[in-house]
Design an enzyme around this catalytic site. Structure first.
Site, PDB file in Angstrom:
ATOM      1  N   CYS A   1       0.794  -1.068  -0.031  1.00 25.28           N
ATOM      2  CA  CYS A   1       0.182   0.010   0.020  1.00 25.28           C
ATOM      3  C   CYS A   1       1.019   1.172   0.074  1.00 25.28           C
ATOM      4  O   CYS A   1       0.444   2.346  -0.664  1.00 25.28           O
ATOM      5  CB  CYS A   1      -0.937  -0.093   1.294  1.00 25.28           C
TER       6      CYS A   1
ATOM      7  N   GLU B   1      -3.642   3.392  -8.557  1.00 26.18           N
ATOM      8  CA  GLU B   1      -2.826   2.178  -7.555  1.00 26.18           C
ATOM      9  C   GLU B   1      -2.539   0.962  -8.572  1.00 26.18           C
ATOM     10  O   GLU B   1      -3.618   0.380  -9.066  1.00 26.18           O
ATOM     11  CB  GLU B   1      -3.570   1.820  -6.389  1.00 26.18           C
TER      12      GLU B   1
HETATM   13  P1  NAD Z   1      -9.726  -5.684  -1.331  1.00 27.52           P
HETATM   14  O1  NAD Z   1     -10.326  -4.405  -0.930  1.00 27.52           O
HETATM   15  O2  NAD Z   1     -10.197  -6.374  -2.613  1.00 27.52           O
HETATM   16  O3  NAD Z   1     -10.081  -6.919  -0.209  1.00 27.52           O
HETATM   17  C1  NAD Z   1      -9.427  -6.395   1.258  1.00 27.52           C
HETATM   18  C2  NAD Z   1     -10.611  -7.510   1.799  1.00 27.52           C
HETATM   19  O4  NAD Z   1     -11.832  -6.945   1.815  1.00 27.52           O
HETATM   20  C3  NAD Z   1     -10.616  -8.791   1.704  1.00 27.52           C
HETATM   21  O5  NAD Z   1     -10.715  -9.646   2.807  1.00 27.52           O
HETATM   22  C4  NAD Z   1     -11.708  -9.099   0.849  1.00 27.52           C
HETATM   23  O6  NAD Z   1     -12.136 -10.362   0.836  1.00 27.52           O
HETATM   24  C5  NAD Z   1     -12.769  -7.822   1.339  1.00 27.52           C
HETATM   25  N1  NAD Z   1     -13.699  -7.584   0.530  1.00 27.52           N
HETATM   26  C6  NAD Z   1     -13.538  -7.552  -1.082  1.00 27.52           C
HETATM   27  N2  NAD Z   1     -14.776  -6.984  -1.592  1.00 27.52           N
HETATM   28  C7  NAD Z   1     -15.651  -6.932  -0.227  1.00 27.52           C
HETATM   29  C8  NAD Z   1     -16.986  -6.520  -0.173  1.00 27.52           C
HETATM   30  N3  NAD Z   1     -17.678  -6.288  -1.194  1.00 27.52           N
HETATM   31  N4  NAD Z   1     -17.733  -6.412   0.869  1.00 27.52           N
HETATM   32  C9  NAD Z   1     -16.859  -6.508   2.015  1.00 27.52           C
HETATM   33  N5  NAD Z   1     -15.555  -7.328   2.090  1.00 27.52           N
HETATM   34  C10 NAD Z   1     -14.787  -7.307   0.883  1.00 27.52           C
HETATM   35  O7  NAD Z   1      -8.311  -5.383  -1.183  1.00 27.52           O
HETATM   36  P2  NAD Z   1      -6.867  -6.344  -1.424  1.00 27.52           P
HETATM   37  O8  NAD Z   1      -6.954  -6.806  -3.107  1.00 27.52           O
HETATM   38  O9  NAD Z   1      -7.003  -7.676  -0.557  1.00 27.52           O
HETATM   39  O10 NAD Z   1      -5.481  -5.838  -1.002  1.00 27.52           O
HETATM   40  C11 NAD Z   1      -4.992  -4.610  -1.636  1.00 27.52           C
HETATM   41  C12 NAD Z   1      -5.380  -3.577  -1.223  1.00 27.52           C
HETATM   42  O11 NAD Z   1      -5.167  -3.120   0.252  1.00 27.52           O
HETATM   43  C13 NAD Z   1      -4.541  -2.180  -1.906  1.00 27.52           C
HETATM   44  O12 NAD Z   1      -5.355  -1.263  -2.309  1.00 27.52           O
HETATM   45  C14 NAD Z   1      -3.725  -1.827  -0.978  1.00 27.52           C
HETATM   46  O13 NAD Z   1      -3.136  -0.403  -0.929  1.00 27.52           O
HETATM   47  C15 NAD Z   1      -4.603  -2.037   0.232  1.00 27.52           C
HETATM   48  N6  NAD Z   1      -3.400  -2.002   1.541  1.00 27.52           N
HETATM   49  C16 NAD Z   1      -3.674  -1.016   2.502  1.00 27.52           C
HETATM   50  C17 NAD Z   1      -2.977  -0.962   3.659  1.00 27.52           C
HETATM   51  C18 NAD Z   1      -2.689   0.060   4.659  1.00 27.52           C
HETATM   52  O14 NAD Z   1      -2.361  -0.155   5.718  1.00 27.52           O
HETATM   53  N7  NAD Z   1      -3.177   1.078   4.327  1.00 27.52           N
HETATM   54  C19 NAD Z   1      -2.066  -2.119   3.794  1.00 27.52           C
HETATM   55  C20 NAD Z   1      -2.154  -3.246   2.821  1.00 27.52           C
HETATM   56  C21 NAD Z   1      -2.785  -3.218   1.944  1.00 27.52           C
END
Ligand code: NAD
Length: 499
Positions: free
Chosen positions: A303, A401
């Protein structure tokens, strides 16, 4: 394992692993109520690792009921802080003792390099449990300044049942970032790992039980976002959600909360962070290593990746020469090989997305200097580390991103243009600045709207420093530091009238 394990040693360890497959609810392994499972794959080989319980709303209901019962019975929530501390310290020790097994499991599950997994799980994850364990019995309430006729105490109480929804890029570390402060505060948790990487969070739940965490305090429900994730977001008996993931999904959680019980939602989301090199910076090994790791650490699936490298035109050629040499020396390949620098992207689908951004960069006129495609000769979801020059602030590769190994250089003239370009983003998670001039460093650090600014070295900070984002990168909640515990505490005033 031997003193210096090889890829073959780690592969043999992987073959010996017993991989978790069921949900962990109320202290026991359970299949999903529906009986459904989903396939879990190793992105480096495409091999099926196993079937994992496909939890949905019914499993979340069971987990929340267990968490609520545990919270109300008080064995954890009302335990003396030093008792919670003792359990969390034991958990830290158990993670350390099982770090190799957990690291191999995580590397298989996510495509992350074994080197990173060992570092995160052997050092950082236990540090989090240890640090918040130590904080548990050193946090004091307040007495308000009243007259002698009253005594007003301000006490902190655990908020109740918390829903923790995690991403796939640092599976166990993100679990620790949230769980350690939530458990130290006395909360019960329902944790959903990302569907791509369910394994280590499940194993952690087992270790937590072994450490003495009472049944029901930690429940892990593997499953998908639309089902298990949404059920957590909409659950009326979850008091707080802490989410890390994409900005798009973070916005869903605000909607779920507004359409259910108005639970507070802590959001840690995406970024498009700048790496600024002013013309007085020494283009030395420290700077070049920082630039390369800011873009390519964890395959750029980070991230706080600093993909927008905003470099003063006067030093750009020297910068690019050295960055390219270092990039070309990076080893892409088997995540279980300790010599590998970049493992696989987390899935085929994600690789396709990263490659589509590289194509967009080409189409929009950025100049490709390294990488630019899938890694030759590797069958899994690999992408070569990619460097673009001549990126302009309006290109998609500079605005959206990518979450993959893509470094883009934007040339600028002077500090004010660097600041203008750096600020020109919807995100606000992180920034790095390289300059020898402390006044310029502070000028930029103060004017960049983002949660973490690193000067003369790429870092996200550590357990002691709050981490989170401005703008579309986050809410006011912070992970890490003493601030993280605030997400999981309520504030109560107790006013006593005296005679
Ligand atoms: P994502 O948003 O696709 O998924 C994150 C979580 O949300 C997963 O557990 C997923 O199953 C769940 N999710 C997905 N769709 C959902 C819905 N409709 N309703 C409820 N839950 C749902 O993210 P990802 O692809 O797993 O991770 C990448 C993203 O995470 C990137 O944008 C990255 O920047 C961010 N990230 C941020 C930090 C931080 O501390 N700011 C740290 C790590 C990753």
């Amino acid at each position: 394992m031997t003193a210096n394990p090889s890829a073959a040693d780690y592969r043999a360890a992987a073959d010996r692993l017993a991989l978790p497959s069921r949900a962990f609810i109320d202290g026991a392994w359970r299949p999903a109520v529906s009986g459904r499972t989903f396939e879990n794959r190793d992105p480096a080989t495409g091999a099926v690792l196993g079937q994992v319980a496909h939890c949905d709303g019914r499993d979340v209901d069971l987990a929340v009921a267990a968490a609520r019962r545990a919270f109300e019975d008080g064995a954890w929530s009302r335990a003396a802080p030093e008792e919670r501390k003792a359990v969390l310290l034991r958990l830290a020790d158990l993670v350390r003792a099982n770090a190799e097994e957990l690291a191999v499991m995580e590397s298989l599950d996510s495509g992350k390099t074994i080197r990173d997994c060992l570092n995160e799980i052997g050092h950082e994850v236990p540090t989090f449990f240890q640090w918040y364990a130590e904080l548990a019995d050193k946090s004091f309430g307040k007495v308000a300044p009243t007259g002698e006729k009253s005594l007003a105490m301000i006490v902190k109480e655990p908020v109740g049942v918390v829903g923790l929804v995690l991403p796939w890029n640092f599976p166990l570390l993100m679990a620790a970032w949230k769980l350690a402060p939530a458990l130290a505060a006395g909360c019960s948790a329902v944790l959903k790992p990302a569907e791509q990487t369910p394994l280590t969070a499940l194993r952690l739940a087992e270790l937590a039980a072994e450490a003495g965490l009472p049944a029901g305090v930690l429940n892990v429900v593997p499953g998908f976002g639309e089902t298990a994730g949404q059920a957590i977001g909409r659950h009326r008996d979850i008091d707080v959600v802490s989410f890390t993931g994409s900005t798009e999904v973070g916005a869903y959680f605000l909607r779920y909360a507004s359409e259910s019980n108005l639970k507070p939602v802590g959001l840690e989301m995406g970024g498009k962070s700048p790496f600024i090199v002013l013309d007085d910076a020494d283009i030395d090994e420290a700077l070049v290593s920082s630039a390369v790791s800011a873009a390519f650490w964890n395959g750029g699936q980070n991230c706080s990746a600093n993909m927008r490298q905003i470099v003063d035109r006067r030093v750009k050629d020297a910068f690019l020469d050295r960055v390219l040499a270092k990039t070309r020396a990076l080893a892409v390949g088997d995540p279980l090989d300790p010599a590998t620098d970049l493992g696989a992207m987390v899935s085929e689908e994600h690789r396709a997305r990263v490659l589509s951004y590289i194509e967009a960069g080409r189409q929009e006129g950025a100049r490709l200097l390294a990488g630019g495609g899938p890694s030759a000769g590797l069958a899994g979801s690999f992408v070569d580390p990619t460097v673009f020059d001549a990126v302009t602030p309006s290109m998609r590769v500079a605005r959206e991103e990518i979450f993959g190994p893509v470094l883009g250089v934007i040339a600028v003239d002077g500090i004010e243009e660097a600041l203008r370009v750096a600020r020109d983003t919807d995100y606000g998670l992180h920034a790095t600045i390289f300059t020898r001039d402390i006044d310029k460093a502070f000028h930029l650090a103060r004017r960049l709207p983002c949660g973490t600014v690193a000067v003369n070295g790429f870092t996200e900070g550590n357990v002691t420093t709050p981490f989170g984002g401005y703008k579309r990168s986050g809410s006011l909640a912070r992970d890490n530091g003493t601030e993280a515990v605030d997400q999981y505490l309520q504030t109560k005033t107790i006013w006593v009238s005296l005679r």
